[in-house]
Design an enzyme around this catalytic site. Sequence first.
Site, PDB file in Angstrom:
ATOM      1  N   LYS A  75      11.155-138.346  66.005  1.00 47.47           N
ATOM      2  CA  LYS A  75      10.284-138.188  67.176  1.00 47.47           C
ATOM      3  C   LYS A  75       9.761-136.751  67.195  1.00 47.47           C
ATOM      4  O   LYS A  75      10.518-135.815  66.878  1.00 47.47           O
ATOM      5  CB  LYS A  75      11.146-138.482  68.406  1.00 47.47           C
ATOM      6  CG  LYS A  75      10.499-138.425  69.763  1.00 47.47           C
ATOM      7  CD  LYS A  75      11.543-138.840  70.799  1.00 47.47           C
ATOM      8  CE  LYS A  75      11.011-138.916  72.207  1.00 47.47           C
ATOM      9  NZ  LYS A  75      12.021-139.435  73.159  1.00 47.47           N
ATOM     10  N   SER A 122      10.856-143.265  75.772  1.00 49.56           N
ATOM     11  CA  SER A 122       9.820-142.355  75.310  1.00 49.56           C
ATOM     12  C   SER A 122       9.738-142.239  73.789  1.00 49.56           C
ATOM     13  O   SER A 122       8.770-141.685  73.292  1.00 49.56           O
ATOM     14  CB  SER A 122      10.054-140.972  75.907  1.00 49.56           C
ATOM     15  OG  SER A 122      11.286-140.434  75.441  1.00 49.56           O
ATOM     16  N   SER A 134      15.576-143.689  76.474  1.00 48.38           N
ATOM     17  CA  SER A 134      14.391-143.546  75.620  1.00 48.38           C
ATOM     18  C   SER A 134      14.604-143.871  74.150  1.00 48.38           C
ATOM     19  O   SER A 134      13.636-143.968  73.397  1.00 48.38           O
ATOM     20  CB  SER A 134      13.835-142.119  75.735  1.00 48.38           C
ATOM     21  OG  SER A 134      13.211-141.936  76.978  1.00 48.38           O
TER      22      SER A 134
END
Lengths: 476, 95
Positions: A83, A157, A181
Amino acid sequence: MPVAADVLFLPAREQGALIRARKLSPVELTDAYLARIEALNPRTNAFITVTADVARRQAAAAEREIVRGRYRGPLHGIPYAPKDILATKGILTTNGSKVTATVVPDYESTITARLAEAGAILAGKLNLLEFAMGSGVVSGFGPSRNPWDLARTPSGSSSGSGTALAAAMVPLSIGTDTGGSIRGPANFCGIVGLKQTYGRVSRYGVTTLAWSLDHAGPMTRTVADAALMLQVIAGHDPSDPTTTADVVPDYSQALTGDVRGLRIGVPTRFLTEGLAPEIDRAYRAALAVVRGLGATLVDVDVPHAEYATNAGWVIAMAEAAAFHEQRLRTSPELFDPIVRERLDAARFYAATDYIKAQRVRTLLMQEMQTVFTQCDVMAVPGGNALPSPLESPSDAGTDVKLGSTASRFRGGTTFLGNMTGLPALVLPCGFSAGPPALPIGLQLYGRAFDESTLFRVGHAYEQATDWHRRRPPLSP
Amino acid sequence: MNGPDPSVDRRAVLQILGALGFGAATAADLAAQARPVVSPGTLQQAATLLDGSFDAARLGVAERAVQRNQEHMAAMRELVLDDAVEPAPIFAPSR
């Protein structure tokens, strides 16, 4: 020789075995993933940055080392992408935000440093909700899309991580999880996500959302791959004082396929309520599979579970507002509107609200300790709804939707893990009837620092089912 | 500033509504409506105390969001905790 598409869907553990046996070239594997990224990213928007040159250089180095007999381990020569909230030295690290869209760190996160040391290949940096808390629609780099239906959200997320894994654009990823997330995208994308125990993995170089709730952990296509990744990234780090010095166990020992004698806790309320019918059916069916494998189901109760999300939200937003205080003052216009709204509103929380939330956290910790005197693993649904269509930009800009009302409790099954610090693993346990057929996930909670038992149950369930082998209807 | 206190004890409202025969869900909805409303004036004052960096547009957005937060937090604020329940330990002095 070109790498067949089937190889790109193989678990990293199997790819690694082929590499070790010199039946698969890290260079060719990396090239094949880069080609797939190039073909699919315009539709999925999973990647913010593709580090093709870095990847090819690392793959060539890995190949040279392996040919010379210097095999580093099961991740050697395997591509991955974190990420884009993990700092990578000399490589753009955007946090999915216009606020930090041009930041190139001069330091490396501990996680990416450990993966590099293990010989993993950095294929790029993955999309996310801005600062791990945005809308995913108006955020700086646009939304990632769910490979099972490109009109739907992959959740967040760690949205790009969920998308990239489901679409086989990489076999391994790292996500972050402050309220769910990692587990949300795993649930919506039909992949595996682990939020390990707080303190098990260093957060150094991971941009903060909320200090006391943040975790960074593996996102993969199988449970065994999550175990492989955790093995590499876990352990004490002097740069993150919250990490424990406890010895990291050999997680591969847990992949026995045997769950006989284990007690699986099934909450009698809150965490198993309000489910979409198809999710409820898949959850009950998954419990039946685990019982069929020899585990025992026992009723458990977390009396204050319904407070976990509300209290967690207060802690998360209050800490985030403190973390971003200066940026909000100097460049508020660059934030995703919903991030700005949440952070601005959080500045009006009373200190007593924050402390009350921390006291609720104590209750939840005590209640989960009691739960784990009655069972070894607690099983709950990965979420209570199927992936929803991506929101319009106007809807995505605010939490206060026109005509919406606030509920007394926000629900959800993930914040409990962040509030207690306990490990939780999400893996696929079914699909909706469709069309489109959409993934459904199972979530397993474990005792502190007992990721091994989660791997044991998750791997056994995976061996007994084939949900993780399904592929989304997406071709280059 | 010196007007009557607009706050309403939610538990008292629920008791009254219950006595009048309203169900729990309806009573909760009505009680929510009886909760004080965040006004632009109160938020402006609070913002000034913070640091005064909110412009009118941001304050308008924040006003709606703060109101929503008030509603979300109501349940937690009403939760009665034993005095022995301390905040979760997140500070480790040994480190």
